[in-house]
Design an enzyme around this catalytic site. Structure first.
Site, short mmCIF file in Angstrom:
data_model
loop_
_atom_site.label_atom_id
_atom_site.label_comp_id
_atom_site.label_asym_id
_atom_site.label_seq_id
_atom_site.Cartn_x
_atom_site.Cartn_y
_atom_site.Cartn_z
N GLU A 278 0.97 -1.31 -0.06
CA GLU A 278 -0.11 -0.09 -0.03
C GLU A 278 0.86 1.24 -0.16
O GLU A 278 1.11 2.16 0.92
CB GLU A 278 -0.79 0.20 1.19
N PRO A 279 1.67 1.40 -1.07
CA PRO A 279 2.47 2.63 -0.90
C PRO A 279 1.75 3.73 -1.29
O PRO A 279 0.87 3.90 -2.01
CB PRO A 279 3.43 2.33 -2.23
N ARG A 281 3.00 7.87 -0.04
CA ARG A 281 3.96 8.82 -0.33
C ARG A 281 4.95 8.83 -1.20
O ARG A 281 5.12 9.64 -2.35
CB ARG A 281 4.54 8.97 1.04
N ARG A 317 2.08 20.28 6.22
CA ARG A 317 2.95 19.18 7.04
C ARG A 317 3.95 20.00 7.80
O ARG A 317 4.50 19.61 8.89
CB ARG A 317 3.84 18.41 5.85
N TYR A 321 4.15 18.40 11.24
CA TYR A 321 5.11 17.48 11.75
C TYR A 321 6.66 18.07 11.66
O TYR A 321 7.47 17.42 11.68
CB TYR A 321 5.50 16.49 10.67
N CYS A 348 -2.48 33.85 10.56
CA CYS A 348 -2.21 34.10 12.10
C CYS A 348 -1.92 33.31 12.96
O CYS A 348 -2.75 32.79 14.10
CB CYS A 348 -3.37 34.88 12.52
N TYR A 377 0.25 14.13 0.65
CA TYR A 377 0.03 14.82 1.95
C TYR A 377 -0.09 16.29 1.76
O TYR A 377 0.49 16.98 2.87
CB TYR A 377 0.73 14.02 3.10
C1 LIG Z 1 -1.12 6.09 5.20
C2 LIG Z 1 -1.29 4.65 4.81
C3 LIG Z 1 -0.19 3.89 3.84
C4 LIG Z 1 0.47 4.81 3.18
O1 LIG Z 1 1.56 5.33 3.67
P1 LIG Z 1 2.82 5.77 2.90
O2 LIG Z 1 3.75 6.35 3.85
O3 LIG Z 1 2.23 7.16 2.21
O4 LIG Z 1 3.29 4.70 1.87
C5 LIG Z 1 -0.60 2.51 3.68
N1 LIG Z 1 -1.35 1.82 4.62
C6 LIG Z 1 -2.09 2.34 5.73
C7 LIG Z 1 -2.94 1.47 6.42
C8 LIG Z 1 -1.85 3.62 5.74
O5 LIG Z 1 -2.68 4.17 6.91
#
Ligand SMILES: *Cc1c(COP(=O)(O)O)cnc(C)c1O
Length: 420
Positions: A278-279, A281, A317, A321, A348, A377
């Site tokens: 699940e990439p 970023r 961000r 962060y 502000c 993001y």
């Molecule tokens: C946010 C998230 C991702 C993606 O993370 P990246 O750091 O953007 O690759 C994948 N899986 C789950 C469950 C997430 O919450």
């Protein structure tokens, strides 16, 4: 190679001059490269095809990173699936043409209506994060007569060594089922009506720059799969989450996709499960920038401030962060002299700043800058704080570009609050 490049000192994205886009659309504006998004996706695909040629897998783009419909359409056409975290995102990914049977649904708190929506759409798997959610899902699935394919999200209790607000795989984090309870919870799931446990899932954090946490988590997951199978359970899917980082600062050394894939080959592939990653970023991050004008250069006695027309509401961000985004001039000066600036937004809040003591070529009002690596993001986290309308988004493709989210104006916002 980056699709952001200087041609005659003018910053281009692919072959489009970003100053032209800014002139025509106005600023602030997000710009994304279609080619970079595809190259990033294909880097995963090629690596998996090379190291895992005998294994079935799905790349489910974590669409919370950038869920513009046009970005999702690129992913759909490239054959990606999606990782979603809300019913709204489910509506988006289906609208963009990502097939339901390539969608996985993550998140610690899914509402009843969201679970119903997911079941009716027939998504690939629901990643369940607690015993409580399991029992709710079992009730809902029984009521509407649709069986739920469930992966249990396990919290492997490893430290991803990333920013504390984006680490998710330690046992004190809210995510997933504690590793020590996962075995029992899986067997409990088997006994529940209208629930079919199909596998395990994990996601230990974001912007990882170290392979070791992945390795430790993979080893724990593999051990759990083996234990569950020994107990007679079926475990067909293993979902490894996202988390590979991008380069924000020169010193950032994100995990390499090849090294990551080799780990998957060594530790996960022998289990013979369908593998999901699940990439987020790493697909869209370096494909985008936020273009912004310098409104004023304010000189104090000890510091000078460049006040931008982009703010923390447009790119959250840094405020959220303490993140850093490289700041590039869209017209590079020939002279080499640099000055120090605090680069700030107009909102502000003291936290509305992008960089302190940034070395920049001399700036003046009207200069166009690019806040780099903002494709993930970025726009998705924006808000309308200070009644600042959401900014437009532009997709570049070769020497062409188009607006993929139109500019809002204040009337768009006020229309939602009509009281007569
Ligand atoms: C946010 C998230 C991702 C993606 O993370 P990246 O750091 O953007 O690759 C994948 N899986 C789950 C469950 C997430 O919450």
């Amino acid at each position: 190679m980056s699709e952001f490049n200087y041609q005659n000192n003018q910053l281009h994205l692919e072959n489009c001059n970003l100053s032209d886009i800014a002139k025509q659309v106005g600023t602030p504006v997000y710009v994304y490269s279609k080619k970079q998004i595809l190259d990033n996706f294909n880097a995963y695909k090629e690596s998996f095809d090379q190291y895992l040629s005998d294994t079935s897998y799905t790349i489910c783009y974590a669409c919370k990173a950038n869920s513009n419909l046009h970005v999702l359409k690129i992913m759909a056409d490239a054959g990606a699936g999606a990782d979603i975290v809300s019913g709204g995102e489910l509506t988006r990914v289906l609208r963009a043409g990502i097939p339901a049977n390539k969608v996985v649904y993550s998140g610690v708190g899914k509402s009843r209506s969201e679970l119903e929506q997911a079941l009716k759409a027939g998504i690939f798997q629901i990643n369940v994060e607690s015993k409580e959610e399991l029992s709710d899902l079992s009730n809902i699935a029984s009521e509407i007569g649709i069986n739920a394919s469930v992966a249990l999200r396990v919290n492997p209790d490893v430290d991803a060594k990333t920013h504390e607000k984006i680490t998710t795989g330690k046992k004190e984090n809210k995510f997933g089922i504690e590793f020590d309870n996962a075995y029992d919870t899986y067997q409990h799931a088997v006994s529940l009506p209208a629930i079919t446990p199909v596998g395990l899932t994990m996601h230990i954090g974001s912007q990882l720059t170290d392979l070791a946490p992945f390795k430790n988590a993979f080893l724990r997951m593999a051990e759990l799969v083996t234990d569950l199978r020994d107990a007679g359970c079926t475990v067909d899917h293993i979902d490894l989450g996202g988390g590979i980082g991008v380069i924000y600062e020169d010193s950032d050394k994100p995990v390499s996709i090849a090294e990551y894939t080799k780990l998957v080959q060594e530790i996960i592939a022998p289990l013979g499960c369908h593998i999901i990653i699940e990439p987020g970023r790493s697909i869209t991050g370096n494909a985008g920038a936020l273009l912004t004008d310098v409104m004023y250069v304010k000189k104090g006695n000890s510091r000078q401030f460049a006040i931008l027309n982009a703010a923390m509401n447009d790119l959250a961000r840094p405020a959220l962060y303490d993140a850093y985004h490289p700041i590039w001039p869209c017209h590079k000066s020939e002279q080499g002299n640099l000055e120090k600036y605090d680069i700030v937004g107009p909102v502000c809040e003291t936290g509305d700043r992008f960089s302190l003591n940034e070395d920049m070529q001399p700036l003046k009002s009207g200069d166009l800058l690019a806040l780099m690596v903002s494709g993930a993001y970025g726009a998705v986290m924006s808000s309308t704080y200070n009644t600042r309308p959401l900014v437009p988004e532009v997709l570049v493709d070769g020497n062409e570009w188009k607006i993929i989210r139109r500019k809002w104006d204040v009337e768009d916002m006020l229309a939602l609050e009509n009281f007569d």
